[in-house]
Design an enzyme around this catalytic site. Structure first.
Site, PDB file in Angstrom:
ATOM      1  N   THR A  33       0.848  -1.189   0.000  1.00 55.51           N
ATOM      2  CA  THR A  33       0.000   0.000   0.000  1.00 55.51           C
ATOM      3  C   THR A  33       0.885   1.241   0.000  1.00 55.51           C
ATOM      4  O   THR A  33       1.960   1.239   0.579  1.00 55.51           O
ATOM      5  CB  THR A  33      -0.887   0.006   1.260  1.00 55.51           C
ATOM      6  OG1 THR A  33      -1.756  -1.114   1.201  1.00 55.51           O
ATOM      7  CG2 THR A  33      -1.712   1.281   1.351  1.00 55.51           C
ATOM      8  N   ARG A  45     -13.240  -7.581  -2.122  1.00 52.64           N
ATOM      9  CA  ARG A  45     -12.586  -7.370  -0.832  1.00 52.64           C
ATOM     10  C   ARG A  45     -12.287  -5.886  -0.607  1.00 52.64           C
ATOM     11  O   ARG A  45     -11.783  -5.199  -1.474  1.00 52.64           O
ATOM     12  CB  ARG A  45     -11.300  -8.180  -0.784  1.00 52.64           C
ATOM     13  CG  ARG A  45     -10.493  -8.044   0.509  1.00 52.64           C
ATOM     14  CD  ARG A  45      -9.218  -7.275   0.289  1.00 52.64           C
ATOM     15  NE  ARG A  45      -8.300  -7.361   1.436  1.00 52.64           N
ATOM     16  CZ  ARG A  45      -7.208  -6.612   1.552  1.00 52.64           C
ATOM     17  NH1 ARG A  45      -6.887  -5.746   0.610  1.00 52.64           N
ATOM     18  NH2 ARG A  45      -6.428  -6.730   2.616  1.00 52.64           N
ATOM     19  N   SER A  98      -7.865  -2.340   4.468  1.00 49.38           N
ATOM     20  CA  SER A  98      -7.751  -1.296   5.495  1.00 49.38           C
ATOM     21  C   SER A  98      -7.515   0.089   4.905  1.00 49.38           C
ATOM     22  O   SER A  98      -7.804   1.103   5.549  1.00 49.38           O
ATOM     23  CB  SER A  98      -6.610  -1.648   6.457  1.00 49.38           C
ATOM     24  OG  SER A  98      -5.377  -1.750   5.764  1.00 49.38           O
TER      25      SER A  98
END
Length: 346
Positions: A176, A204, A207
Protein backbone atom coordinates in the site's frame (compact mmCIF):
# COMPACT_ATOMS: atom_id res chain seq x y z
CA UNK A 1 6.12 32.08 6.02
CA UNK A 2 6.10 28.81 7.92
CA UNK A 3 7.19 25.73 6.03
CA UNK A 4 5.02 22.83 4.94
CA UNK A 5 6.00 19.17 5.22
CA UNK A 6 5.56 15.94 3.25
CA UNK A 7 6.24 12.32 4.15
CA UNK A 8 5.35 9.51 1.74
CA UNK A 9 5.90 5.78 1.44
CA UNK A 10 5.79 3.26 -1.40
CA UNK A 11 4.94 0.29 0.76
CA UNK A 12 6.33 -2.30 3.15
CA UNK A 13 7.49 -5.49 1.49
CA UNK A 14 10.39 -6.96 -0.43
CA UNK A 15 12.64 -4.79 -2.60
CA UNK A 16 15.17 -6.17 -5.04
CA UNK A 17 17.98 -3.89 -6.20
CA UNK A 18 15.97 -2.89 -9.29
CA UNK A 19 12.78 -2.31 -7.35
CA UNK A 20 14.65 -0.38 -4.64
CA UNK A 21 15.85 2.19 -7.17
CA UNK A 22 12.37 2.53 -8.69
CA UNK A 23 10.66 2.80 -5.28
CA UNK A 24 13.07 5.47 -4.04
CA UNK A 25 12.60 7.40 -7.27
CA UNK A 26 8.80 7.19 -6.88
CA UNK A 27 8.99 8.48 -3.29
CA UNK A 28 11.24 11.35 -4.34
CA UNK A 29 8.88 12.36 -7.16
CA UNK A 30 5.88 12.08 -4.84
CA UNK A 31 7.48 14.48 -2.36
CA UNK A 32 8.45 16.95 -5.08
CA UNK A 33 4.96 16.97 -6.62
CA UNK A 34 3.46 17.60 -3.17
CA UNK A 35 5.98 20.39 -2.52
CA UNK A 36 5.06 22.11 -5.80
CA UNK A 37 1.36 21.78 -4.98
CA UNK A 38 1.85 23.27 -1.52
CA UNK A 39 3.84 26.15 -2.99
CA UNK A 40 1.12 26.80 -5.55
CA UNK A 41 -2.02 26.32 -3.45
CA UNK A 42 -1.05 25.94 0.25
CA UNK A 43 -3.63 23.13 0.26
CA UNK A 44 -2.75 19.96 2.19
CA UNK A 45 -5.46 17.89 0.49
CA UNK A 46 -4.31 18.79 -3.01
CA UNK A 47 -0.70 18.13 -2.02
CA UNK A 48 -1.38 14.72 -0.49
CA UNK A 49 -3.37 13.63 -3.54
CA UNK A 50 -0.61 14.92 -5.84
CA UNK A 51 1.92 12.78 -3.97
CA UNK A 52 -0.22 9.65 -4.01
CA UNK A 53 -1.08 10.03 -7.71
CA UNK A 54 2.64 9.78 -8.48
CA UNK A 55 2.76 6.50 -6.56
CA UNK A 56 -0.45 5.26 -8.24
CA UNK A 57 1.26 5.91 -11.60
CA UNK A 58 4.39 3.98 -10.65
CA UNK A 59 4.33 0.33 -11.80
CA UNK A 60 6.63 -0.60 -8.89
CA UNK A 61 3.85 0.28 -6.42
CA UNK A 62 0.76 -1.78 -5.65
CA UNK A 63 -1.71 1.05 -6.27
CA UNK A 64 -3.52 2.40 -9.31
CA UNK A 65 -1.80 1.23 -12.49
CA UNK A 66 0.05 -2.05 -11.90
CA UNK A 67 -1.99 -3.07 -8.86
CA UNK A 68 -2.13 -6.67 -7.70
CA UNK A 69 -4.81 -8.62 -9.56
CA UNK A 70 -7.69 -10.37 -7.84
CA UNK A 71 -8.16 -14.12 -7.97
CA UNK A 72 -10.30 -13.47 -11.08
CA UNK A 73 -7.59 -11.43 -12.78
CA UNK A 74 -9.01 -7.93 -12.32
CA UNK A 75 -7.75 -4.70 -10.78
CA UNK A 76 -9.82 -3.52 -7.79
CA UNK A 77 -8.25 -0.42 -6.26
CA UNK A 78 -9.12 1.38 -3.06
CA UNK A 79 -8.09 4.59 -1.35
CA UNK A 80 -8.94 6.85 1.56
CA UNK A 81 -8.08 10.30 2.85
CA UNK A 82 -8.79 12.47 5.87
CA UNK A 83 -8.22 16.15 6.62
CA UNK A 84 -7.64 18.01 9.87
CA UNK A 85 -9.63 21.17 9.16
CA UNK A 86 -13.01 19.41 9.35
CA UNK A 87 -11.97 15.98 10.63
CA UNK A 88 -13.80 14.47 7.66
CA UNK A 89 -12.76 11.38 5.69
CA UNK A 90 -13.68 9.96 2.29
CA UNK A 91 -12.83 6.65 0.66
CA UNK A 92 -13.52 4.41 -2.32
CA UNK A 93 -13.29 0.65 -2.76
CA UNK A 94 -13.45 -1.88 -5.61
CA UNK A 95 -12.49 0.85 -8.09
CA UNK A 96 -12.13 -0.91 -11.45
CA UNK A 97 -12.12 1.84 -14.04
CA UNK A 98 -10.06 4.78 -12.81
CA UNK A 99 -6.31 4.81 -12.15
CA UNK A 100 -6.35 7.52 -9.46
CA UNK A 101 -8.67 6.39 -6.65
CA UNK A 102 -7.01 8.98 -4.39
CA UNK A 103 -8.38 11.73 -6.62
CA UNK A 104 -11.88 10.29 -6.31
CA UNK A 105 -11.56 10.51 -2.52
CA UNK A 106 -10.73 14.19 -2.81
CA UNK A 107 -13.77 14.84 -4.97
CA UNK A 108 -15.98 12.77 -2.68
CA UNK A 109 -14.77 14.83 0.29
CA UNK A 110 -15.76 18.04 -1.52
CA UNK A 111 -19.20 16.57 -2.17
CA UNK A 112 -19.55 15.73 1.52
CA UNK A 113 -19.28 19.44 2.31
CA UNK A 114 -22.14 20.37 -0.01
CA UNK A 115 -25.80 20.07 1.08
CA UNK A 116 -27.98 17.54 -0.72
CA UNK A 117 -31.65 17.93 -1.46
CA UNK A 118 -34.35 16.65 0.91
CA UNK A 119 -31.96 16.42 3.83
CA UNK A 120 -29.95 13.56 2.35
CA UNK A 121 -26.39 13.02 3.61
CA UNK A 122 -23.56 12.60 1.07
CA UNK A 123 -21.68 9.30 1.49
CA UNK A 124 -18.23 9.04 3.04
CA UNK A 125 -17.46 5.80 1.18
CA UNK A 126 -18.54 4.41 -2.19
CA UNK A 127 -17.62 1.05 -3.71
CA UNK A 128 -17.89 -0.99 -6.91
CA UNK A 129 -20.80 0.12 -9.14
CA UNK A 130 -21.18 3.21 -6.98
CA UNK A 131 -17.65 4.27 -7.97
CA UNK A 132 -18.48 3.78 -11.65
CA UNK A 133 -21.61 5.90 -11.31
CA UNK A 134 -19.68 8.58 -9.43
CA UNK A 135 -17.12 8.76 -12.25
CA UNK A 136 -19.92 9.40 -14.75
CA UNK A 137 -21.68 11.95 -12.56
CA UNK A 138 -18.49 13.93 -11.98
CA UNK A 139 -17.25 13.73 -15.57
CA UNK A 140 -14.04 11.80 -14.89
CA UNK A 141 -12.41 10.11 -17.89
CA UNK A 142 -12.61 6.38 -17.23
CA UNK A 143 -9.98 3.73 -17.85
CA UNK A 144 -10.70 0.18 -18.88
CA UNK A 145 -9.66 -2.46 -16.37
CA UNK A 146 -7.08 -3.65 -18.90
CA UNK A 147 -5.55 -0.16 -18.87
CA UNK A 148 -4.76 -0.61 -15.18
CA UNK A 149 -2.84 -3.83 -15.74
CA UNK A 150 0.86 -3.94 -16.60
CA UNK A 151 3.01 -6.67 -18.06
CA UNK A 152 4.48 -7.13 -14.59
CA UNK A 153 1.12 -7.48 -12.84
CA UNK A 154 -0.09 -9.95 -15.50
CA UNK A 155 3.05 -12.08 -15.22
CA UNK A 156 2.85 -12.08 -11.44
CA UNK A 157 -0.81 -13.10 -11.60
CA UNK A 158 -0.14 -16.00 -13.96
CA UNK A 159 2.81 -17.16 -11.88
CA UNK A 160 1.02 -17.17 -8.54
CA UNK A 161 -2.28 -18.39 -9.95
CA UNK A 162 -0.42 -21.49 -11.15
CA UNK A 163 1.17 -21.87 -7.72
CA UNK A 164 -2.31 -21.64 -6.20
CA UNK A 165 -3.53 -24.43 -8.45
CA UNK A 166 -0.44 -26.45 -7.52
CA UNK A 167 -1.16 -25.83 -3.82
CA UNK A 168 2.08 -23.91 -3.26
CA UNK A 169 2.21 -21.28 -0.50
CA UNK A 170 1.72 -17.76 -1.89
CA UNK A 171 3.43 -14.72 -0.33
CA UNK A 172 1.21 -11.85 0.79
CA UNK A 173 2.29 -8.95 -1.42
CA UNK A 174 0.70 -5.72 -0.20
CA UNK A 175 2.74 -2.54 -0.74
CA UNK A 176 0.00 0.00 0.00
CA UNK A 177 1.20 3.57 -0.66
CA UNK A 178 0.46 6.76 1.23
CA UNK A 179 1.36 10.34 2.09
CA UNK A 180 0.90 12.87 4.87
CA UNK A 181 1.06 16.56 4.01
CA UNK A 182 1.05 19.62 6.26
CA UNK A 183 0.35 23.00 4.69
CA UNK A 184 2.04 26.24 5.85
CA UNK A 185 -0.92 27.08 8.10
CA UNK A 186 -0.59 23.76 9.94
CA UNK A 187 -3.51 21.85 8.40
CA UNK A 188 -2.99 18.14 7.68
CA UNK A 189 -4.16 15.65 5.11
CA UNK A 190 -3.39 11.92 5.09
CA UNK A 191 -4.07 9.83 1.99
CA UNK A 192 -3.46 6.17 1.18
CA UNK A 193 -4.09 3.98 -1.85
CA UNK A 194 -3.79 0.27 -2.54
CA UNK A 195 -4.39 -2.48 -5.05
CA UNK A 196 -4.91 -4.95 -2.20
CA UNK A 197 -3.31 -8.30 -1.49
CA UNK A 198 -2.21 -10.59 -4.28
CA UNK A 199 -5.02 -12.86 -5.57
CA UNK A 200 -7.51 -11.28 -3.19
CA UNK A 201 -11.17 -12.28 -3.24
CA UNK A 202 -13.38 -10.26 -5.55
CA UNK A 203 -15.07 -7.39 -3.70
CA UNK A 204 -12.59 -7.37 -0.83
CA UNK A 205 -12.27 -4.03 0.99
CA UNK A 206 -8.94 -3.57 2.72
CA UNK A 207 -7.75 -1.30 5.49
CA UNK A 208 -6.68 1.46 3.08
CA UNK A 209 -10.30 2.45 2.53
CA UNK A 210 -11.34 2.37 6.19
CA UNK A 211 -10.72 5.35 8.52
CA UNK A 212 -9.16 4.27 11.80
CA UNK A 213 -7.76 1.14 10.20
CA UNK A 214 -5.40 2.09 7.37
CA UNK A 215 -5.28 5.83 8.03
CA UNK A 216 -6.32 8.35 10.66
CA UNK A 217 -5.67 11.81 11.98
CA UNK A 218 -6.78 13.66 15.08
CA UNK A 219 -6.27 17.01 16.79
CA UNK A 220 -6.25 17.64 20.52
CA UNK A 221 -6.72 21.16 21.90
CA UNK A 222 -5.79 22.32 25.39
CA UNK A 223 -4.85 25.47 27.28
CA UNK A 224 -1.24 25.40 26.09
CA UNK A 225 -1.98 24.88 22.40
CA UNK A 226 -2.79 21.98 20.09
CA UNK A 227 -1.36 18.67 18.94
CA UNK A 228 -2.22 17.12 15.57
CA UNK A 229 -1.24 13.57 14.59
CA UNK A 230 -1.66 11.64 11.34
CA UNK A 231 -0.61 8.15 10.31
CA UNK A 232 -0.89 5.91 7.26
CA UNK A 233 -0.51 2.11 7.24
CA UNK A 234 0.81 -0.55 4.90
CA UNK A 235 0.98 -4.31 5.41
CA UNK A 236 -1.48 -7.09 6.19
CA UNK A 237 -4.76 -5.23 5.81
CA UNK A 238 -7.01 -7.71 7.57
CA UNK A 239 -4.90 -7.65 10.72
CA UNK A 240 -4.47 -3.88 10.55
CA UNK A 241 -8.26 -3.62 10.46
CA UNK A 242 -8.73 -6.22 13.16
CA UNK A 243 -6.55 -4.20 15.52
CA UNK A 244 -7.88 -0.72 14.54
CA UNK A 245 -4.23 0.09 14.21
CA UNK A 246 -4.29 3.66 12.85
CA UNK A 247 -6.79 4.83 15.46
CA UNK A 248 -4.93 3.16 18.34
CA UNK A 249 -1.65 4.60 17.11
CA UNK A 250 -3.13 8.10 16.98
CA UNK A 251 -4.69 7.88 20.44
CA UNK A 252 -1.36 6.95 22.01
CA UNK A 253 1.01 9.10 19.96
CA UNK A 254 -0.99 12.30 20.46
CA UNK A 255 -0.30 12.31 24.17
CA UNK A 256 3.23 10.94 24.54
CA UNK A 257 6.71 12.40 24.78
CA UNK A 258 8.33 8.99 24.20
CA UNK A 259 7.31 8.09 20.66
CA UNK A 260 9.80 5.26 20.28
CA UNK A 261 8.52 3.41 23.35
CA UNK A 262 4.92 3.76 22.16
CA UNK A 263 5.78 2.50 18.67
CA UNK A 264 7.67 -0.49 20.06
CA UNK A 265 4.66 -1.36 22.19
CA UNK A 266 2.25 -1.01 19.26
CA UNK A 267 4.30 -3.25 16.98
CA UNK A 268 4.70 -5.87 19.70
CA UNK A 269 0.94 -5.87 20.40
CA UNK A 270 0.25 -6.19 16.66
CA UNK A 271 2.32 -9.37 16.49
CA UNK A 272 1.07 -10.79 19.78
CA UNK A 273 -2.63 -10.12 19.17
CA UNK A 274 -4.68 -13.35 19.59
CA UNK A 275 -5.92 -13.24 15.99
CA UNK A 276 -2.39 -13.01 14.52
CA UNK A 277 -2.00 -16.80 14.61
CA UNK A 278 -4.66 -17.08 11.91
CA UNK A 279 -2.75 -14.87 9.44
CA UNK A 280 0.44 -16.10 7.73
CA UNK A 281 3.24 -13.73 6.73
CA UNK A 282 2.20 -10.82 8.94
CA UNK A 283 3.55 -7.50 7.74
CA UNK A 284 3.28 -3.94 9.05
CA UNK A 285 4.66 -0.54 8.18
CA UNK A 286 3.51 3.03 8.73
CA UNK A 287 4.52 6.67 8.48
CA UNK A 288 3.41 9.38 10.89
CA UNK A 289 3.66 13.09 11.58
CA UNK A 290 2.81 15.02 14.73
CA UNK A 291 2.75 18.80 15.04
CA UNK A 292 2.52 20.68 18.32
CA UNK A 293 1.55 24.36 18.27
CA UNK A 294 1.91 26.47 21.38
CA UNK A 295 -0.37 29.32 22.47
CA UNK A 296 1.29 32.69 21.97
CA UNK A 297 4.10 31.31 19.81
CA UNK A 298 4.57 31.21 16.04
CA UNK A 299 6.93 28.25 16.34
CA UNK A 300 5.60 24.72 15.88
CA UNK A 301 7.32 21.47 16.79
CA UNK A 302 7.20 18.69 14.22
CA UNK A 303 7.84 15.04 15.06
CA UNK A 304 7.77 12.56 12.20
CA UNK A 305 9.02 9.15 11.25
CA UNK A 306 8.19 5.61 10.31
CA UNK A 307 8.14 2.10 11.71
CA UNK A 308 7.97 -1.27 10.04
CA UNK A 309 8.22 -4.93 10.88
CA UNK A 310 8.42 -6.03 7.24
CA UNK A 311 11.73 -6.90 5.52
CA UNK A 312 11.88 -3.45 3.93
CA UNK A 313 9.96 -0.21 3.37
CA UNK A 314 10.42 2.74 1.01
CA UNK A 315 10.05 6.26 2.46
CA UNK A 316 10.61 9.85 1.39
CA UNK A 317 10.17 13.11 3.30
CA UNK A 318 10.97 16.82 3.02
CA UNK A 319 10.03 20.31 4.15
CA UNK A 320 8.82 22.68 1.47
CA UNK A 321 11.78 24.96 2.06
CA UNK A 322 14.16 22.09 1.23
CA UNK A 323 15.60 21.67 -2.25
CA UNK A 324 15.23 17.90 -2.43
CA UNK A 325 13.67 15.08 -0.39
CA UNK A 326 15.41 12.54 1.76
CA UNK A 327 14.60 9.01 0.52
CA UNK A 328 15.57 5.63 1.88
CA UNK A 329 14.81 1.92 1.96
CA UNK A 330 14.81 0.28 5.38
CA UNK A 331 16.40 -3.14 5.65
CA UNK A 332 15.43 -5.07 8.77
CA UNK A 333 17.52 -8.17 7.98
CA UNK A 334 17.27 -10.25 11.15
CA UNK A 335 15.79 -7.49 13.31
CA UNK A 336 12.11 -7.74 14.27
CA UNK A 337 11.40 -4.12 13.32
CA UNK A 338 12.83 -0.71 12.44
CA UNK A 339 11.72 2.54 14.08
CA UNK A 340 12.92 5.99 13.06
CA UNK A 341 11.76 9.20 14.76
CA UNK A 342 12.98 12.73 14.01
CA UNK A 343 11.91 16.15 15.23
CA UNK A 344 12.31 19.74 14.13
CA UNK A 345 10.56 23.06 13.73
CA UNK A 346 8.00 24.12 11.16
Amino acid sequence: MNSGFIIAHAGAGLYSERREHSAKDACAKACMHAKLELEATSNAIAAAVAAVKVLEDSPVCNAGTGSNLTVNGEVECEAGLMESQTGMAASVGVCKDYKYPSELCSRLLKKRKLPKSHGRIPPSMIVSHGVSEFLKEEGFPTNSNEDLKTDGSRKQYEKWKQFLEDDVKIPTAQDTVGAICIDPSGEFCVCCSSGGILLKSTGRIGSSAIPGHGFWLDRHMNATGSSTFATCMTGTGEHISNTNFALRCSNLMLHTEDEVQVLESLIREFWEHPSSKYIPNLSLGFIFAKMEAFTGSQSRRLTYGFANSSPAMAIGHMKTNSKKPHVLITRNHDKPYTISVASGRL
